[in-house]
Design an enzyme around this catalytic site. Sequence first.
Site, PDB file in Angstrom:
ATOM      1  N   CYS A 114       0.789  -1.266  -0.037  1.00 53.20           N
ATOM      2  CA  CYS A 114      -0.230   0.182  -0.064  1.00 53.20           C
ATOM      3  C   CYS A 114       0.929   1.337   0.017  1.00 53.20           C
ATOM      4  O   CYS A 114       0.480   2.216  -0.437  1.00 53.20           O
ATOM      5  CB  CYS A 114      -1.005   0.029   1.224  1.00 53.20           C
ATOM      6  N   HIS A 255      -3.391   6.686   2.765  1.00 53.83           N
ATOM      7  CA  HIS A 255      -3.783   5.504   2.097  1.00 53.83           C
ATOM      8  C   HIS A 255      -5.196   5.050   2.578  1.00 53.83           C
ATOM      9  O   HIS A 255      -5.423   5.032   3.695  1.00 53.83           O
ATOM     10  CB  HIS A 255      -2.504   4.428   2.526  1.00 53.83           C
ATOM     11  N   ASN A 285      -9.932  -0.596  -0.365  1.00 53.91           N
ATOM     12  CA  ASN A 285      -8.452  -0.594  -0.079  1.00 53.91           C
ATOM     13  C   ASN A 285      -7.911  -1.092  -1.667  1.00 53.91           C
ATOM     14  O   ASN A 285      -8.216  -2.145  -1.897  1.00 53.91           O
ATOM     15  CB  ASN A 285      -7.676  -1.380   1.081  1.00 53.91           C
TER      16      ASN A 285
END
Length: 333
Positions: A114, A255, A285
């Site tokens: 990520c 993020h 996500n």
Amino acid sequence: MAYAAFRSIGAYVPSKILSNEDLARMVDTTDEWITKRTGIKERRIASSDEFTSDMGAKAAQIAIERSGIDKSQIDMIVCATISPDYFCMPSTAAIISTKLGLSNATAFDISAACTGFVYVLSIAKAFIESGMKKNVLIIGAEKLSAITDYNDRGTCILFGDGAGAAIISATQDKSEAIIDVHTGADGEFADLLMSPNGGSGSAHDTLDQEAGNCFMQMKGNETFKVAVKTLTKDVVDILKENSIEASQIKHFVPHQANLRIIKAVGDALKLEDEQVVLTVEKYGNTSGASIPMAINDIYESGRLKSGELMLLDAFGGGLTWGSALVPFAPKVV
Ligand code: ACO
């Protein structure tokens, strides 16, 4: 000396929506649980014949068009992904270069989960400031649905597909320059987030039995706690080192892992709601793609203007982390 300017942004999301209600028909979960624990309502899923490189190339095409440079001027392409088209070779960046009609640029992938987009930003900045490259196309692209176990309710509710891209170009104007990028990693926590099968770390018999199974596994609750701590420390450090107050940040772009994580970091920095960019509700996500997709969201909705300061903040498998202070610097024409 050359500085690195963040010239343009682009993103692509697949059209298919996977809602919480859809997931509740697949695993033992509910819309209420997912919304309360994560803030996610839906995520996008690529079709079976749509690869990470397809999404990355579409996002890149938009970023190139918005940058005002001719694509032939791009001398490097770096793609952040943990769901490449092919696990060993060729790189997704090389495939994207061909899809864009480029054949002479340096092209490679990086794996930082990520945090991937912050890592590729630091690479672009370093190559430009050293004078080795002038126009770098950076991409975060993920087909996480390909490495998600849709029998595991602890992970499958979180992840989605998509891509974002940006053009980073050399400039002599210091006021346009990316101010700072921090990146770090600690393999001590590697087992919190893993795709344990399919690599040279797998026993051969496992590799034979589970060939192709590269599903992500996560210790969610432990990851959550480390994420809040690391993300907060990271932004406090980068602001302090650059003598910038949190109130000077126009857009905090974290993020997009979990609304509760983002809120905890925003509260620690005493940020106003309008400073915090949120896309987690509609995209979930998307790992390395989440930050550029979020930047594209504020660009397309007219919220991101020339000269405005963004603070990027990411955390992911590895463990990896990173943050960046980035003025938006579209080319003046
Ligand atoms: N639906 C219903 N119940 C569930 C679900 C679900 N989808 N998933 C877990 N549960 C249950 C658990 O079984 C557990 O039940 P129990 O109490 O009977 O044992 C209970 O809910 C609580 O489970 P926790 O794991 O403690 O739930 P938590 O509040 O931590 O939320 C979550 C889980 C959403 C995964 C959260 O921990 C999280 O977001 N973690 C961080 C993820 C992250 O940031 N990852 C880093 C980036 S990803 C990357 O790098 C690729």
